[in-house]
Design a protein around this motif. Structure first.
Motif, mmCIF file in Angstrom:
data_model
loop_
_atom_site.group_PDB
_atom_site.id
_atom_site.type_symbol
_atom_site.label_atom_id
_atom_site.label_comp_id
_atom_site.label_asym_id
_atom_site.label_seq_id
_atom_site.Cartn_x
_atom_site.Cartn_y
_atom_site.Cartn_z
ATOM 1 N N LEU A 147 1.069 -0.921 0.083
ATOM 2 C CA LEU A 147 0.118 -0.067 -0.087
ATOM 3 C C LEU A 147 0.773 1.242 -0.372
ATOM 4 O O LEU A 147 1.970 1.319 0.328
ATOM 5 C CB LEU A 147 -0.818 -0.178 1.200
ATOM 6 C CG LEU A 147 -1.959 -1.081 1.341
ATOM 7 C CD1 LEU A 147 -3.081 -1.092 2.747
ATOM 8 C CD2 LEU A 147 -3.129 -0.457 -0.059
ATOM 9 N N PRO A 148 0.462 2.409 -0.206
ATOM 10 C CA PRO A 148 0.891 3.307 -0.650
ATOM 11 C C PRO A 148 2.203 3.993 1.174
ATOM 12 O O PRO A 148 3.043 4.384 0.945
ATOM 13 C CB PRO A 148 0.369 5.049 -0.881
ATOM 14 C CG PRO A 148 -0.626 4.104 -1.272
ATOM 15 C CD PRO A 148 -0.542 2.875 -1.147
ATOM 16 N N LYS A 149 1.253 3.482 2.204
ATOM 17 C CA LYS A 149 2.068 3.797 3.513
ATOM 18 C C LYS A 149 1.992 2.575 3.990
ATOM 19 O O LYS A 149 4.001 2.377 4.447
ATOM 20 C CB LYS A 149 1.067 5.361 3.915
ATOM 21 C CG LYS A 149 1.151 6.191 4.002
ATOM 22 C CD LYS A 149 2.597 6.817 4.057
ATOM 23 C CE LYS A 149 2.670 7.891 5.197
ATOM 24 N NZ LYS A 149 4.159 8.202 6.185
ATOM 25 N N LEU A 150 1.798 1.822 4.347
ATOM 26 C CA LEU A 150 1.750 0.031 5.027
ATOM 27 C C LEU A 150 2.714 -0.631 4.276
ATOM 28 O O LEU A 150 1.997 -0.666 2.874
ATOM 29 C CB LEU A 150 -0.020 -0.446 5.465
ATOM 30 C CG LEU A 150 0.038 -1.448 5.934
ATOM 31 C CD1 LEU A 150 1.172 -1.094 7.402
ATOM 32 C CD2 LEU A 150 -1.203 -2.081 6.327
ATOM 33 N N LYS A 151 3.727 -0.912 4.543
ATOM 34 C CA LYS A 151 4.823 -1.822 3.885
ATOM 35 C C LYS A 151 4.670 -3.525 4.442
ATOM 36 O O LYS A 151 4.913 -4.304 3.665
ATOM 37 C CB LYS A 151 6.052 -1.597 4.369
ATOM 38 C CG LYS A 151 5.796 -0.494 3.633
ATOM 39 C CD LYS A 151 5.577 -0.293 1.928
ATOM 40 C CE LYS A 151 5.881 1.473 1.149
ATOM 41 N NZ LYS A 151 4.661 1.216 -0.247
ATOM 42 N N GLY A 152 4.032 -3.521 5.554
ATOM 43 C CA GLY A 152 3.620 -5.000 6.517
ATOM 44 C C GLY A 152 2.493 -5.123 7.980
ATOM 45 O O GLY A 152 3.011 -3.918 8.060
ATOM 46 N N ILE A 153 2.127 -5.884 8.459
ATOM 47 C CA ILE A 153 1.709 -6.505 9.505
ATOM 48 C C ILE A 153 2.166 -7.749 9.538
ATOM 49 O O ILE A 153 2.590 -8.894 9.100
ATOM 50 C CB ILE A 153 0.411 -5.765 9.575
ATOM 51 C CG1 ILE A 153 0.014 -5.773 10.522
ATOM 52 C CG2 ILE A 153 -0.465 -7.207 7.777
ATOM 53 C CD1 ILE A 153 -1.594 -5.871 10.247
ATOM 54 N N ALA A 154 2.379 -7.764 11.328
ATOM 55 C CA ALA A 154 3.214 -9.044 11.777
ATOM 56 C C ALA A 154 2.271 -9.338 12.688
ATOM 57 O O ALA A 154 2.433 -8.323 14.138
ATOM 58 C CB ALA A 154 4.851 -9.368 11.612
ATOM 59 N N LEU A 155 1.650 -10.071 13.841
ATOM 60 C CA LEU A 155 1.102 -10.938 15.169
ATOM 61 C C LEU A 155 2.526 -10.910 15.661
ATOM 62 O O LEU A 155 3.494 -11.832 15.175
ATOM 63 C CB LEU A 155 1.057 -12.295 14.928
ATOM 64 C CG LEU A 155 0.258 -12.217 16.286
ATOM 65 C CD1 LEU A 155 -0.653 -11.357 16.782
ATOM 66 C CD2 LEU A 155 -0.207 -13.711 16.201
ATOM 67 N N THR A 156 3.090 -10.135 16.573
ATOM 68 C CA THR A 156 3.437 -10.577 17.222
ATOM 69 C C THR A 156 4.499 -10.911 18.443
ATOM 70 O O THR A 156 5.150 -11.275 18.825
ATOM 71 C CB THR A 156 4.999 -9.490 17.494
ATOM 72 O OG1 THR A 156 4.359 -8.334 17.993
ATOM 73 C CG2 THR A 156 4.953 -8.506 16.020
ATOM 74 N N GLY A 157 3.162 -10.914 19.211
ATOM 75 C CA GLY A 157 2.906 -11.705 20.387
ATOM 76 C C GLY A 157 1.606 -12.125 20.897
ATOM 77 O O GLY A 157 0.294 -11.266 20.206
ATOM 78 N N ASP A 158 1.586 -13.267 20.962
ATOM 79 C CA ASP A 158 0.531 -13.293 21.798
ATOM 80 C C ASP A 158 0.942 -14.154 23.285
ATOM 81 O O ASP A 158 1.287 -15.300 23.664
ATOM 82 C CB ASP A 158 -0.391 -14.870 21.252
ATOM 83 C CG ASP A 158 -1.514 -15.404 21.559
ATOM 84 O OD1 ASP A 158 -2.284 -14.535 22.953
ATOM 85 O OD2 ASP A 158 -1.814 -16.372 21.265
ATOM 86 N N PHE A 159 0.477 -13.057 24.453
ATOM 87 C CA PHE A 159 1.775 -14.176 25.683
ATOM 88 C C PHE A 159 1.282 -13.192 26.672
ATOM 89 O O PHE A 159 1.306 -12.330 26.994
ATOM 90 C CB PHE A 159 2.590 -13.648 25.712
ATOM 91 C CG PHE A 159 4.020 -13.722 26.592
ATOM 92 C CD1 PHE A 159 3.912 -15.369 26.540
ATOM 93 C CD2 PHE A 159 4.437 -13.443 26.956
ATOM 94 C CE1 PHE A 159 5.030 -15.393 27.530
ATOM 95 C CE2 PHE A 159 5.577 -13.509 28.137
ATOM 96 C CZ PHE A 159 5.808 -14.966 28.019
#
Length: 167
Positions: free
Chosen positions: A122-134
């Motif tokens: 996308l023009p601004k958003l380059k990536g997303i990640a679930l980094t934790g469920d803790f």
């Protein structure tokens, strides 16, 4: 004499009505609290994104109620617990943290159906990640090439947490 008896009756009736009103109100509040206690922490079930004419949007779908959420600029993204770096491209990052929340059920099974690590063009958003469920926290990371200007807010029916990033 009659005036005094009338005042006593009015005072007694007022007390009875007030007591009845309070006792009727109390179970409703208790029922709401009990329903939340039975349902446990809200469950994070999905994350999605979209591009709009003037902003990019991240939406985190929740089953239950929207928990407290914070969005914080961070110098880099790491996995909760291990501290390992998250391999998303970008120079700027946001950490989105929800608490209390879980991405798994009481039996330990995953309820989160969204991406674990996703590159986005996308023009601004380059990536997303679930980094934790803790330990009652669910954390996401978002990556950007340029400094993100954002606003974050909950939406209801269905329950979700939204981050809009201006272009």
């Amino acid at each position: 004499m009659i005036h005094r008896q009338f005042r006593r009756i009015v005072a007694l009736a007022s007390g009875v009505l007030l007591t009845a009103g309070l006792s009727l109100a109390a179970p409703a509040a208790t029922a709401t609290t009990a329903a939340r206690a039975q349902s446990g922490s809200p469950l994070v079930v999905d994350a999605r994104w979209a591009g709009h004419p003037t902003y990019d949007r991240i939406v985190i779908d929740i089953r239950g109620y929207v928990p407290t959420a914070t969005v914080t600029p961070v110098p880099h993204l790491v996995q909760d617990g291990s501290g390992k770096p998250v391999p998303l491209p970008g120079r700027y990052f946001l950490e989105i943290r929800l608490h209390p929340a879980a991405a798994h059920d009481d039996a330990g099974g995953n309820v989160y159906l969204g991406p674990r690590l996703q590159r986005i063009a996308l023009p601004k958003l380059k990536g997303i990640a679930l980094t934790g469920d803790f330990e009652g926290y669910v954390t996401f990371g978002a990556a950007f090439d340029t400094l993100p200007y954002y606003r974050a807010f909950p939406l209801h029916s269905p329950e979700r947490f939204v981050v809009d990033i201006a272009r």
